[in-house]
Design a protein around this motif. Structure first.
Motif, PDB file in Angstrom:
ATOM      1  N   SER B  32      11.697  36.204 -43.478  1.00  0.00           N
ATOM      2  CA  SER B  32      11.119  35.872 -42.177  1.00  0.00           C
ATOM      3  C   SER B  32       9.829  36.659 -41.939  1.00  0.00           C
ATOM      4  O   SER B  32       8.857  36.143 -41.388  1.00  0.00           O
ATOM      5  N   ARG B  33       9.825  37.918 -42.377  1.00  0.00           N
ATOM      6  CA  ARG B  33       8.604  38.723 -42.200  1.00  0.00           C
ATOM      7  C   ARG B  33       7.468  38.195 -43.067  1.00  0.00           C
ATOM      8  O   ARG B  33       6.310  38.181 -42.642  1.00  0.00           O
ATOM      9  N   THR B  34       7.831  37.789 -44.281  1.00  0.00           N
ATOM     10  CA  THR B  34       6.804  37.242 -45.171  1.00  0.00           C
ATOM     11  C   THR B  34       6.231  35.955 -44.587  1.00  0.00           C
ATOM     12  O   THR B  34       5.009  35.749 -44.592  1.00  0.00           O
ATOM     13  N   LEU B  35       7.137  35.127 -44.081  1.00  0.00           N
ATOM     14  CA  LEU B  35       6.671  33.858 -43.497  1.00  0.00           C
ATOM     15  C   LEU B  35       5.786  34.113 -42.274  1.00  0.00           C
ATOM     16  O   LEU B  35       4.758  33.465 -42.093  1.00  0.00           O
ATOM     17  N   ARG B  36       6.197  35.100 -41.453  1.00  0.00           N
ATOM     18  CA  ARG B  36       5.402  35.409 -40.257  1.00  0.00           C
ATOM     19  C   ARG B  36       4.020  35.927 -40.652  1.00  0.00           C
ATOM     20  O   ARG B  36       3.010  35.545 -40.092  1.00  0.00           O
ATOM     21  N   LEU B  37       4.008  36.812 -41.671  1.00  0.00           N
ATOM     22  CA  LEU B  37       2.728  37.360 -42.140  1.00  0.00           C
ATOM     23  C   LEU B  37       1.849  36.236 -42.676  1.00  0.00           C
ATOM     24  O   LEU B  37       0.645  36.150 -42.387  1.00  0.00           O
ATOM     25  N   ASN B  38       2.493  35.358 -43.449  1.00  0.00           N
ATOM     26  CA  ASN B  38       1.775  34.221 -44.029  1.00  0.00           C
ATOM     27  C   ASN B  38       1.182  33.332 -42.925  1.00  0.00           C
ATOM     28  O   ASN B  38       0.016  32.940 -42.970  1.00  0.00           O
ATOM     29  N   ASN B  39       2.002  33.064 -41.900  1.00  0.00           N
ATOM     30  CA  ASN B  39       1.534  32.235 -40.774  1.00  0.00           C
ATOM     31  C   ASN B  39       0.384  32.907 -40.043  1.00  0.00           C
ATOM     32  O   ASN B  39      -0.611  32.271 -39.687  1.00  0.00           O
ATOM     33  N   ASN B  40       0.531  34.220 -39.811  1.00  0.00           N
ATOM     34  CA  ASN B  40      -0.522  34.950 -39.105  1.00  0.00           C
ATOM     35  C   ASN B  40      -1.821  34.964 -39.884  1.00  0.00           C
ATOM     36  O   ASN B  40      -2.908  34.793 -39.316  1.00  0.00           O
ATOM     37  N   LEU B  41      -1.698  35.168 -41.194  1.00  0.00           N
ATOM     38  CA  LEU B  41      -2.912  35.198 -42.018  1.00  0.00           C
ATOM     39  C   LEU B  41      -3.584  33.823 -42.021  1.00  0.00           C
ATOM     40  O   LEU B  41      -4.807  33.718 -41.941  1.00  0.00           O
ATOM     41  N   GLY B  42      -2.754  32.800 -42.097  1.00  0.00           N
ATOM     42  CA  GLY B  42      -3.301  31.440 -42.058  1.00  0.00           C
ATOM     43  C   GLY B  42      -3.982  31.157 -40.739  1.00  0.00           C
ATOM     44  O   GLY B  42      -5.109  30.640 -40.695  1.00  0.00           O
ATOM     45  N   ALA B  43      -3.299  31.557 -39.653  1.00  0.00           N
ATOM     46  CA  ALA B  43      -3.879  31.336 -38.325  1.00  0.00           C
ATOM     47  C   ALA B  43      -5.172  32.118 -38.173  1.00  0.00           C
ATOM     48  O   ALA B  43      -6.156  31.623 -37.601  1.00  0.00           O
ATOM     49  N   MET B  44      -5.185  33.335 -38.723  1.00  0.00           N
ATOM     50  CA  MET B  44      -6.386  34.169 -38.624  1.00  0.00           C
ATOM     51  C   MET B  44      -7.545  33.558 -39.404  1.00  0.00           C
ATOM     52  O   MET B  44      -8.698  33.603 -38.968  1.00  0.00           O
ATOM     53  N   ALA B  45      -7.207  32.994 -40.561  1.00  0.00           N
ATOM     54  CA  ALA B  45      -8.254  32.370 -41.372  1.00  0.00           C
ATOM     55  C   ALA B  45      -8.850  31.167 -40.643  1.00  0.00           C
ATOM     56  O   ALA B  45     -10.083  31.002 -40.566  1.00  0.00           O
ATOM     57  N   ILE B  46      -7.989  30.339 -40.055  1.00  0.00           N
ATOM     58  CA  ILE B  46      -8.479  29.170 -39.292  1.00  0.00           C
ATOM     59  C   ILE B  46      -9.302  29.643 -38.095  1.00  0.00           C
ATOM     60  O   ILE B  46     -10.379  29.119 -37.807  1.00  0.00           O
ATOM     61  N   PHE B  48     -10.955  32.389 -37.825  1.00  0.00           N
ATOM     62  CA  PHE B  48     -12.252  32.901 -38.270  1.00  0.00           C
ATOM     63  C   PHE B  48     -13.210  31.763 -38.610  1.00  0.00           C
ATOM     64  O   PHE B  48     -14.348  31.736 -38.135  1.00  0.00           O
ATOM     65  N   PHE B  49     -12.745  30.826 -39.421  1.00  0.00           N
ATOM     66  CA  PHE B  49     -13.665  29.771 -39.874  1.00  0.00           C
ATOM     67  C   PHE B  49     -14.127  28.893 -38.703  1.00  0.00           C
ATOM     68  O   PHE B  49     -15.305  28.530 -38.623  1.00  0.00           O
ATOM     69  N   ILE B 168     -18.741  37.653 -33.850  1.00  0.00           N
ATOM     70  CA  ILE B 168     -18.819  37.621 -35.320  1.00  0.00           C
ATOM     71  C   ILE B 168     -20.269  37.751 -35.753  1.00  0.00           C
ATOM     72  O   ILE B 168     -20.606  38.541 -36.643  1.00  0.00           O
ATOM     73  N   ALA B 169     -21.144  36.997 -35.094  1.00  0.00           N
ATOM     74  CA  ALA B 169     -22.575  37.052 -35.447  1.00  0.00           C
ATOM     75  C   ALA B 169     -23.117  38.460 -35.227  1.00  0.00           C
ATOM     76  O   ALA B 169     -23.839  39.005 -36.082  1.00  0.00           O
ATOM     77  N   ALA B 170     -22.755  39.057 -34.108  1.00  0.00           N
ATOM     78  CA  ALA B 170     -23.246  40.404 -33.798  1.00  0.00           C
ATOM     79  C   ALA B 170     -22.734  41.422 -34.810  1.00  0.00           C
ATOM     80  O   ALA B 170     -23.460  42.345 -35.191  1.00  0.00           O
ATOM     81  N   ALA B 171     -21.491  41.228 -35.277  1.00  0.00           N
ATOM     82  CA  ALA B 171     -20.937  42.158 -36.266  1.00  0.00           C
ATOM     83  C   ALA B 171     -21.663  42.031 -37.596  1.00  0.00           C
ATOM     84  O   ALA B 171     -21.981  43.044 -38.241  1.00  0.00           O
TER      85      ALA B 171
END
Lengths: 417, 282
Positions: B32-46, B48-49, B168-171
């Motif tokens: 469950s933790r792996t899946l949550r991490l995976n979901n969070n990383l995916g959500a973060m990637a979306i 960001f893009f 993001i641009a400012a960073a």
């Protein structure tokens, strides 16, 4: 009649559950174009949730929301943008941007969603700020102004884009009685002026009746009533006991005036005990020129004047056994259950004399005490009397009284300018 | 017979049940933790893009300038202060190490390469995370819980374009510039401690700084600072933007926890990504 009209927005079997808590259970209702529809219900019954479905902030678990017959979840991106572009939403807690001034908050939708020039945005935003009586605080931050002003800032922001549909989530919460009515008047006035369709959540019963074309009642996760305010007043449902009666009693306690429903109940209970040939009198008072006062001096002053008139009527006629009620936004009705027409005329003469001597100067000071106005303000108060019998419907007697109306007091062109 | 067999089976099951239960619960938790991490990383990637591609709009320019002032200009002082003392400490430490080998002449080389390749980008990113990253999370988090983000959506203003893209641009712009400041002031700090206080020849020091620094070193530092900038802003904004989705707290508490998570996660990710980027560019 409703079946012949095409609804602008329609909920069909919409259900929503958060976790294990079911909020909406297959609700169905319609909103028609150009009307003010008010959604009432107890706290925490899903009124805001219903509104948020319309704007796409929440998706139904079951059922459909249709806009002009088209399901909003099946719209193309262009259709969705067109749909959502017509809607403004006024949040319950205002949702103002706390790091922006009042002006910046109001101008924001124009700045980011239109191609207007800077000067045009400024003019349009300032016009709305002026209409909502916020000119003096346009450069202040939300934390520096009162709760009422914050509410009006949110209202100005919702109306600045001239939307076709406006969703008001409890626009009068946290306002004093004068401002509550002022905001409702403002909604009614703008609705008439701009012709938008309004869906409003409100607890201001019976005040919302005056401005609403339709009432929706949400109770126990379902819509238990939809129809006009008159029909709603006669609703026989536990909902009425839980919400309406308590609110109306409170209203009476605060203003001394009866709600329209209680006015009818009192009329029936008092006159049913009388002989069929007994007489009683009805007086109907109308304050004309409300729009002029609102335009020149603002909605708050207009509301203070109408309340002041109501208070005078109630005080004077209450002393001789009468009971009064506000019937519309600018009309009061009084029943004198034990007076015939001749006696009522004498009471009315006394009232007219007393009102001209004391009441009008008070109203005048409300008008002249406000900011100078460039235009001429004219206020007319008319009154009419009619005699009725116990078996006659009160509405018919009031109609006669309206027919017999003549001016009893007048105020003209004495603004501070 | 049958009853004996049944008793034996029951005994076997009861003997194996606890260990099966433990293994299952371990895999449940891990999964469950792996899946949550995976979901969070995916959500973060979306997240960001979607935000990144909304940078390129004319209407974003005023917001970008505002964020440049907040992330860049207002962080400059603290970054330079930290840079100066980091340089001084490095000068002091390296002097006493190098003097044992009679090679204090290479102090400039050691200082320049240490700062430009490693410490400059890393410490600058950590300082900006502490100053601006935490503020970003708190600001966006409060906007979220007070429905200001929802208000943007209802006004047809994309919250990602309005709140995240300018940051993001400012960073991307300010992280390399602040890293440059950090490096220059750090080299100056090391000169103060090494040359002015401990007597290393100033000419030798600066000659070594200039001669030993290659363009690849400078560019490597810049690549790192850009990666750190993107990570810090994405993590901090993501934590603030989804404050309301937290299941462990609500309201103001959720904002404070989101801010803490954002700072901790950003600092960890700076160090992890530092190793990864270094392994690619070295």
């Amino acid at each position: 009649m409703d079946t012949q009209r095409e609804p602008l927005i329609e909920f069909k079997g919409v259900s929503k559950t958060f976790g294990t808590r079911n909020i909406l259970n297959r609700i169905d209702f319609s909103i028609y174009e150009g009307e003010v529809t008010t959604l009432i219900g107890l706290s925490g019954t899903g009124k805001s949730v219903t509104l948020k479905h319309i704007i796409g902030m929440l998706k139904p678990d079951e059922g459909q929301i249709l806009y002009r017959g088209k399901a909003i979840d099946q719209m193309s991106k262009a259709e969705w943008n067109e749909y959502i572009g017509q809607i403004s939403y006024m949040f319950q807690n205002n949702a103002l941007f706390d790091s922006m001034t009042v002006f910046e908050n109001v101008a924001m939708p124009l700045k980011y969603t239109t191609k207007l020039k800077k000067q045009e945005i400024k003019e349009k935003a300032m016009a709305r700020i002026e209409q909502t009586e916020l000119t003096e605080v346009f450069d202040k931050y939300p934390s520096e102004i009162s709760g009422g002003m914050q509410k009006r800032t949110a209202l100005a922001r919702a109306l600045v884009t001239d939307p076709n549909i406006v969703l008001f989530d409890e626009p009068t919460t946290g306002q004093d009685p004068i401002r509550k009515n002022a905001i409702l008047s403002m909604v009614a006035e703008y609705q008439k002026r701009f012709g938008f369709t309004a869906l409003m959540i409100s607890h201001e019963i019976p005040d919302v009746y005056f401005i609403s074309n339709r009432i929706l009642a949400l109770y126990d996760r379902k819509i238990v009533f939809q129809g006009d305010p008159e029909a709603f007043e006669a609703l026989d449902h536990p909902f009425r006991d839980e919400l309406i009666t308590s609110l109306e009693s409170l209203g009476e306690e605060l203003t001394g005036l009866y709600s329209r429903r209680h006015f009818k109940v009192r009329y029936q209970s008092d006159l049913s005990k009388r002989q069929p040939d007994a007489s009683y009198a009805v007086a109907v008072f109308v304050l004309e020129g409300m729009d002029g006062i609102s335009d020149a001096l603002g909605h708050d002053v207009a509301q203070q004047i109408i309340r002041s008139l109501g208070s005078y009527i109630n005080k004077h006629f209450g002393a001789v056994g009468g009971f009064s009620s506000r019937q519309t936004i600018n009309e009061y009705a009084t029943v004198l259950p034990y007076s015939d027409l001749e006696e009522a005329k004498r009471i009315m003469e006394d009232f007219t004399k007393d009102f001209q001597e004391h009441g009008m100067p008070d109203l005048g000071s409300l008008i002249t005490g406000e900011k100078p106005s460039e235009g001429c303000i004219e206020v007319n108060i008319s009154a009419g009397l009619a005699q009725g019998k116990p078996q006659i419907e009160i509405e018919s007697v009031m109609e006669f009284a309206r027919f017999n109306q003549k001016p009893i007091a007048r105020f003209e062109c004495k603004t501070g300018g | 017979m049958a009853s004996d067999s049944s008793a034996q089976d029951t005994a076997e099951i009861s003997a194996t049940e606890p260990s099966v239960g433990k293994i299952t619960s371990f895999f449940n938790l891990f999964g469950s933790r792996t899946l949550r991490l995976n979901n969070n990383l995916g959500a973060m990637a979306i997240f960001f893009f979607r935000s990144f591609f909304m940078i390129f709009r004319i209407k974003a320019i005023p917001e970008i300038i505002q964020q440049l002032y907040f992330i860049g200009a207002k962080s400059a002082q603290i970054v330079m202060l930290v840079g100066f003392f980091t340089g001084m400490v490095l000068g002091l430490q390296l002097y006493f190490v190098l003097v044992k080998f009679g090679s204090v002449g290479v102090l400039g080389t050691a200082i320049a390469l240490t700062l430009i390749r490693e410490l400059g980008p890393v410490l600058t990113a950590i300082m900006i995370t502490a100053r601006a990253g935490s503020a970003m999370t708190a600001e966006i988090g409060i906007q979220r819980i007070s429905e200001q983000v929802d208000a943007l959506s209802t006004m047809r203003i994309d919250p990602l374009g309005y709140l995240i893209s300018p940051r993001i641009a400012a960073a991307i712009i300010s992280f390399p510039i602040l890293t440059t400041f950090f490096n220059l002031i750090g080299i100056l700090g090391a000169w103060v401690s090494g040359c002015l206080l401990l007597g290393v020849n100033s000419g030798t020091y600066f000659f070594r700084v200039v001669s030993s620094t290659q363009m690849d070193d400078i560019m490597g530092g810049y690549y790192k600072s850009i990666v750190f900038g993107l990570l810090v802003v994405t993590i901090c904004c993501f934590q603030g933007f989804f404050t309301h989705m937290r299941t462990d707290s609500y309201g103001a508490k959720s904002v404070s926890l989101s801010t803490t998570s954002a700072v901790v996660f950003s600092c960890v990710m700076i160090l992890v990504s530092d190793y990864i980027v270094t392994s690619f560019i070295i």
